[in-house]
Design an enzyme around this catalytic site. Structure first.
Site, mmCIF file in Angstrom:
data_model
loop_
_atom_site.group_PDB
_atom_site.id
_atom_site.type_symbol
_atom_site.label_atom_id
_atom_site.label_comp_id
_atom_site.label_asym_id
_atom_site.label_seq_id
_atom_site.Cartn_x
_atom_site.Cartn_y
_atom_site.Cartn_z
ATOM 1 N N HIS A 1 -11.876 -10.348 7.805
ATOM 2 C CA HIS A 1 -11.408 -7.924 8.045
ATOM 3 C C HIS A 1 -11.278 -8.301 9.973
ATOM 4 O O HIS A 1 -11.669 -7.110 10.082
ATOM 5 C CB HIS A 1 -12.294 -7.381 7.329
ATOM 6 C CG HIS A 1 -11.389 -6.847 6.112
ATOM 7 N ND1 HIS A 1 -11.187 -6.250 5.572
ATOM 8 C CD2 HIS A 1 -11.810 -8.206 5.294
ATOM 9 C CE1 HIS A 1 -10.415 -6.400 4.659
ATOM 10 N NE2 HIS A 1 -11.494 -6.679 4.106
ATOM 11 N N GLY A 4 -1.897 -13.520 -5.729
ATOM 12 C CA GLY A 4 -2.446 -11.739 -6.674
ATOM 13 C C GLY A 4 -3.700 -12.732 -5.853
ATOM 14 O O GLY A 4 -5.281 -12.294 -6.320
ATOM 15 N N LEU A 38 -3.749 -16.143 -0.954
ATOM 16 C CA LEU A 38 -3.121 -16.953 -0.293
ATOM 17 C C LEU A 38 -2.191 -16.833 0.494
ATOM 18 O O LEU A 38 -1.690 -17.876 0.726
ATOM 19 C CB LEU A 38 -3.599 -18.380 -0.838
ATOM 20 C CG LEU A 38 -5.048 -18.402 -2.230
ATOM 21 C CD1 LEU A 38 -4.480 -19.549 -3.184
ATOM 22 C CD2 LEU A 38 -6.317 -19.298 -0.813
ATOM 23 N N GLU A 41 7.116 -5.813 6.651
ATOM 24 C CA GLU A 41 5.674 -6.405 5.531
ATOM 25 C C GLU A 41 4.600 -4.956 5.882
ATOM 26 O O GLU A 41 5.169 -3.879 5.022
ATOM 27 C CB GLU A 41 4.506 -6.975 5.251
ATOM 28 C CG GLU A 41 3.450 -6.566 4.326
ATOM 29 C CD GLU A 41 2.672 -7.726 3.717
ATOM 30 O OE1 GLU A 41 1.861 -7.909 3.399
ATOM 31 O OE2 GLU A 41 2.966 -8.617 4.125
ATOM 32 N N ASP A 53 -2.069 -14.311 8.727
ATOM 33 C CA ASP A 53 -1.000 -14.970 7.382
ATOM 34 C C ASP A 53 0.476 -15.604 7.719
ATOM 35 O O ASP A 53 0.353 -16.194 7.855
ATOM 36 C CB ASP A 53 -1.286 -14.017 5.910
ATOM 37 C CG ASP A 53 -2.080 -13.481 5.783
ATOM 38 O OD1 ASP A 53 -3.670 -14.111 6.093
ATOM 39 O OD2 ASP A 53 -2.545 -12.711 4.988
ATOM 40 N N TYR A 86 -9.369 -1.437 1.350
ATOM 41 C CA TYR A 86 -8.236 -2.267 2.208
ATOM 42 C C TYR A 86 -7.888 -1.064 4.012
ATOM 43 O O TYR A 86 -8.840 -1.059 4.393
ATOM 44 C CB TYR A 86 -7.117 -3.334 2.338
ATOM 45 C CG TYR A 86 -6.622 -3.577 3.773
ATOM 46 C CD1 TYR A 86 -6.792 -4.936 3.377
ATOM 47 C CD2 TYR A 86 -5.717 -2.730 4.038
ATOM 48 C CE1 TYR A 86 -6.499 -6.080 4.734
ATOM 49 C CE2 TYR A 86 -5.407 -3.325 5.629
ATOM 50 C CZ TYR A 86 -5.550 -4.866 5.835
ATOM 51 O OH TYR A 86 -4.933 -5.164 7.241
#
Length: 385
Positions: free
Chosen positions: A36, A124, A127, A162, A174, A223
């Site tokens: 985070h 899910g 990763l 995204e 990521d 989040y």
């Protein structure tokens, strides 16, 4: 890996009556430390792993993009580059449509493609199967049409897709690690400058990922809440982002925040420093320091950021008892379930897995999955026909 490549190639020939021109891959990732911190302009230390998205593709002369998803019962999707690209009712397809739409918005010129997609990244589990897919699709169009796009811009394009098309307000980590990782290394990423510094992973160490199989709940809502709390803390403390605070300055000024927001900010500020220190420890092969930093990171996620769950804490405790000070372990990913990551000497892996198999189900009623991982290269071509 060979089996999923073969499966994708076979399915491509079935659907499109010719072999694919290219096979492209993009890896998933595990974050060793730095949780985070990415959306706070901070530091992260991930490595790409030996689980990937694989794309078989051939370019077309028209503007049609035909996609077949191996892992969704060979579900098809098709859209035209000559019309506005809109969202599909199939969520997996939106990652592909979003990447292509944002490549076009960035001014890249290309035509259609026939595509088959598959992968072996457990979904899910935190990763980064979605980021891997985004990077793999952009890499595919780069290869098919020789697009002059850097690996950093492939990552930024995936993040943009995204954020804006899929609707998840993720950070850059990521996509960036999937796009440009270096084998046998982790990567220290500065999420503000996007500078990537390879950090060698000692050859005597292994990375063990353990999926708790605790279904991840609350991830999206929590989040977004954590992100807003961090932004509120930065604004109140007069900085652009929490990465601009060192620990001493934060401690002097934390009284300006309410107690919950102060805890959230404390995690980010201390986690940034832990990540920088962990990169140095790893480069020096200093497992004692790395172990302590990973332990502190987990405690901070549990107590200050409050994103762990009892099953994850139990799994961390089991692994900690198995490896002691000879290895580090912490939750990895967004939180509220998902995976634990451990770094340890290779000779401790088998005993650690046995300890997990012996105790985790008894204590939680869940069966964990273990993955012994290697640090892999980022996205690129696998084979050319």
């Amino acid at each position: 890996m060979t089996s999923i490549i073969s499966r994708a190639q076979h399915l491509f020939e079935q659907h499109f009556s010719a072999p694919a021109a290219f096979v492209v891959q993009a890896p998933g990732r595990v974050n060793l430390i730095g949780e985070h911190t990415d959306y706070n302009d901070g530091f992260v230390l991930p490595c790409a792993i030996n689980f990937k998205t694989v794309v078989c593709a051939t370019k077309r002369d028209d503007g049609l993009v035909n996609v077949v998803a191996c892992d969704y019962n060979q579900a098809p999707d098709a859209f035209s580059l000559d019309a506005p690209i809109k969202a599909s009712h199939q969520q997996w397809a939106n990652y592909i449509r979003g990447v292509v739409k944002h490549l076009k918005q960035r001014g890249y010129q290309f035509r259609g493609a026939d595509i088959v997609v598959t992968g072996d990244i457990p979904q899910g589990t935190g990763l980064s199967s979605s980021a891997s897919l985004e990077v793999a699709i952009a890499q595919t169009f780069k290869v098919l049409y020789q697009l002059d796009i850097s690996q950093t811009d492939i990552a930024l394009n995936g993040q943009e897709a995204e954020n804006q098309f899929v609707g998840c307000n993720c950070g850059i980590m990521d996509q960036l690690i999937s796009a440009q990782a270096l084998a046998n290394h982790a990567s220290l990423i500065d999420c503000r400058s996007l500078e990537v510094t390879p950090v060698p992973l000692p050859t005597t160490w292994s990375v063990l990922i353990v999926n708790s199989n605790k279904k991840r709940g609350l991830v999206d809502s929590e989040y977004n809440t954590r992100r807003m709390q961090c932004e509120k803390a930065a604004k109140t403390l007069g900085v652009l982002a929490l990465r601009d605070l060192d620990i001493a300055t934060f401690e002097v000024n934390q009284h300006k925040l309410d107690s919950v927001t102060a805890k959230r900010a404390k995690h980010v500020v201390t986690e940034n420093q832990r990540t920088l220190d962990a990169a140095i420890a790893m480069a020096n092969g200093d497992m004692l320091t790395l172990q302590a930093l990973m332990s502190q990171s987990h405690a901070s996620m549990r107590d200050d950021f409050e994103i762990t769950v009892p099953e994850i804490d139990t799994l961390v405790d089991i692994i900690k008892q198995a490896i002691g000070e000879l290895g580090g372990v912490r939750m990895t990913g967004g939180g509220f379930g998902g995976c634990v990551v451990a770094v340890m000497p290779k000779e401790l892996v088998a005993g650690t897995i046995k300890a997990i198999e012996k105790d985790y189900y008894t204590l939680t009623g869940l069966v964990a999955e273990t993955f012994v991982c290697t640090a892999e290269n980022g996205a690129g071509i696998l084979t050319v026909n």
